[in-house]
Design a protein around this motif. Structure first.
Motif, PDB file in Angstrom:
ATOM      1  N   VAL A 149       0.757  -1.058  -0.450  1.00 46.17           N
ATOM      2  CA  VAL A 149      -0.159  -0.183  -0.039  1.00 46.17           C
ATOM      3  C   VAL A 149       0.853   0.664  -0.466  1.00 46.17           C
ATOM      4  O   VAL A 149       1.740   1.378   1.132  1.00 46.17           O
ATOM      5  N   PRO A 150       0.362   2.067  -0.906  1.00 45.73           N
ATOM      6  CA  PRO A 150       1.092   3.002  -0.837  1.00 45.73           C
ATOM      7  C   PRO A 150       0.880   3.984   0.806  1.00 45.73           C
ATOM      8  O   PRO A 150      -0.022   4.087   0.878  1.00 45.73           O
ATOM      9  N   THR A 151       1.908   4.747   0.583  1.00 44.57           N
ATOM     10  CA  THR A 151       2.015   6.455   1.799  1.00 44.57           C
ATOM     11  C   THR A 151       1.209   6.841   1.816  1.00 44.57           C
ATOM     12  O   THR A 151       0.867   8.235   2.079  1.00 44.57           O
ATOM     13  N   GLN A 152       1.392   7.348   0.124  1.00 46.06           N
ATOM     14  CA  GLN A 152       0.698   8.890  -0.437  1.00 46.06           C
ATOM     15  C   GLN A 152       0.156   8.494  -1.491  1.00 46.06           C
ATOM     16  O   GLN A 152       0.702   7.293  -2.420  1.00 46.06           O
ATOM     17  N   TRP A 153      -0.592   9.490  -2.354  1.00 41.69           N
ATOM     18  CA  TRP A 153      -0.813   9.499  -2.941  1.00 41.69           C
ATOM     19  C   TRP A 153      -1.261  10.743  -4.191  1.00 41.69           C
ATOM     20  O   TRP A 153      -1.840  11.433  -3.026  1.00 41.69           O
ATOM     21  N   LYS A 154      -0.706  11.023  -5.540  1.00 36.88           N
ATOM     22  CA  LYS A 154      -1.559  12.295  -5.804  1.00 36.88           C
ATOM     23  C   LYS A 154      -2.103  12.258  -7.022  1.00 36.88           C
ATOM     24  O   LYS A 154      -1.139  10.939  -7.973  1.00 36.88           O
ATOM     25  N   THR A 214       0.326   8.986  -8.600  1.00 35.70           N
ATOM     26  CA  THR A 214       1.351   9.364  -8.484  1.00 35.70           C
ATOM     27  C   THR A 214       1.821   8.715  -7.365  1.00 35.70           C
ATOM     28  O   THR A 214       0.173   9.618  -6.072  1.00 35.70           O
ATOM     29  N   LEU A 215       2.160   6.980  -7.425  1.00 34.97           N
ATOM     30  CA  LEU A 215       1.845   6.571  -5.503  1.00 34.97           C
ATOM     31  C   LEU A 215       3.190   6.725  -4.906  1.00 34.97           C
ATOM     32  O   LEU A 215       4.190   6.629  -5.804  1.00 34.97           O
ATOM     33  N   GLY A 253       9.041   3.310   1.239  1.00 36.00           N
ATOM     34  CA  GLY A 253      11.272   4.258   1.049  1.00 36.00           C
ATOM     35  C   GLY A 253      11.222   5.286   0.052  1.00 36.00           C
ATOM     36  O   GLY A 253      12.362   5.865   0.026  1.00 36.00           O
ATOM     37  N   GLY A 254      10.000   6.190   0.016  1.00 36.22           N
ATOM     38  CA  GLY A 254      10.431   7.020  -0.575  1.00 36.22           C
ATOM     39  C   GLY A 254      10.078   6.998  -2.408  1.00 36.22           C
ATOM     40  O   GLY A 254      10.087   8.745  -3.372  1.00 36.22           O
TER      41      GLY A 254
END
Length: 163
Positions: free
Chosen positions: A115-120, A136-137, A141-142
């Motif tokens: 699971v991604p930690t952020q999305w845009k 953008t996921l 680790g960035g």
């Protein structure tokens, strides 16, 4: 008349100074960071995050879907994730994702096993009855991955998710 103007000027200056002090106090009291922490002394007021959209826009539906879907998967709420897929994704895409997931042993919406930690979500334009976006996921680790998503302007259903 000169005394009247002087008193009026003095009152205006006093009122303006009081209003400025009150506004500054309000900014310092009400400004908080996105995580809810109070600002540090001397910290400048930053713009608070904002999200907006419209149920009429296919692009907004893409953003709404990814935001809600990532939350559901992150919370390990399979029932909600399935309901979101059913509501936002076209029937043909749902079937396509099922095949993709069986072949790749990963989540077809996220194109990953975790699971991604952020999305845009960014619009890449509309035409021919479709709207296009790049999702953008961002991972723990960035690292980032980009997914291309297309939705039908009329039905607002997501019709395509590709790497």
């Amino acid at each position: 008349m000169s005394t009247y103007v002087s008193k009026r000027t003095a009152i205006a200056i006093t009122t303006t100074a009081a209003a400025a002090a009150a506004a500054l106090s309000l900014v310092l009291v009400t400004t908080a960071s996105a995580d809810g922490a109070a600002p540090r002394t001397g910290q400048a007021a930053a713009a608070l995050p904002s999200v907006s959209g419209s149920p009429e826009g296919a692009f907004t539906r893409i953003a709404d879907f990814y935001g809600s879907y990532v939350d559901a998967v992150y919370d390990n709420d399979g029932r909600t994730a399935d309901q979101l897929r059913s509501f936002y994704l076209s029937k043909p895409l749902q079937a396509e994702l099922k095949k993709w997931e069986e072949t790749n042993h990963a989540n077809g919406v996220l194109r990953a096993q975790n699971v991604p930690t952020q999305w845009k979500v960014a619009s890449t334009g509309s035409g021919a009855g479709k709207t296009n976006a790049t999702v953008t996921l961002t991972w723990g680790g960035g690292d980032t991955t980009r997914i291309h998503v297309q939705a039908d302007l009329k039905t607002k259903k997501i019709t395509s998710i590709t790497d």
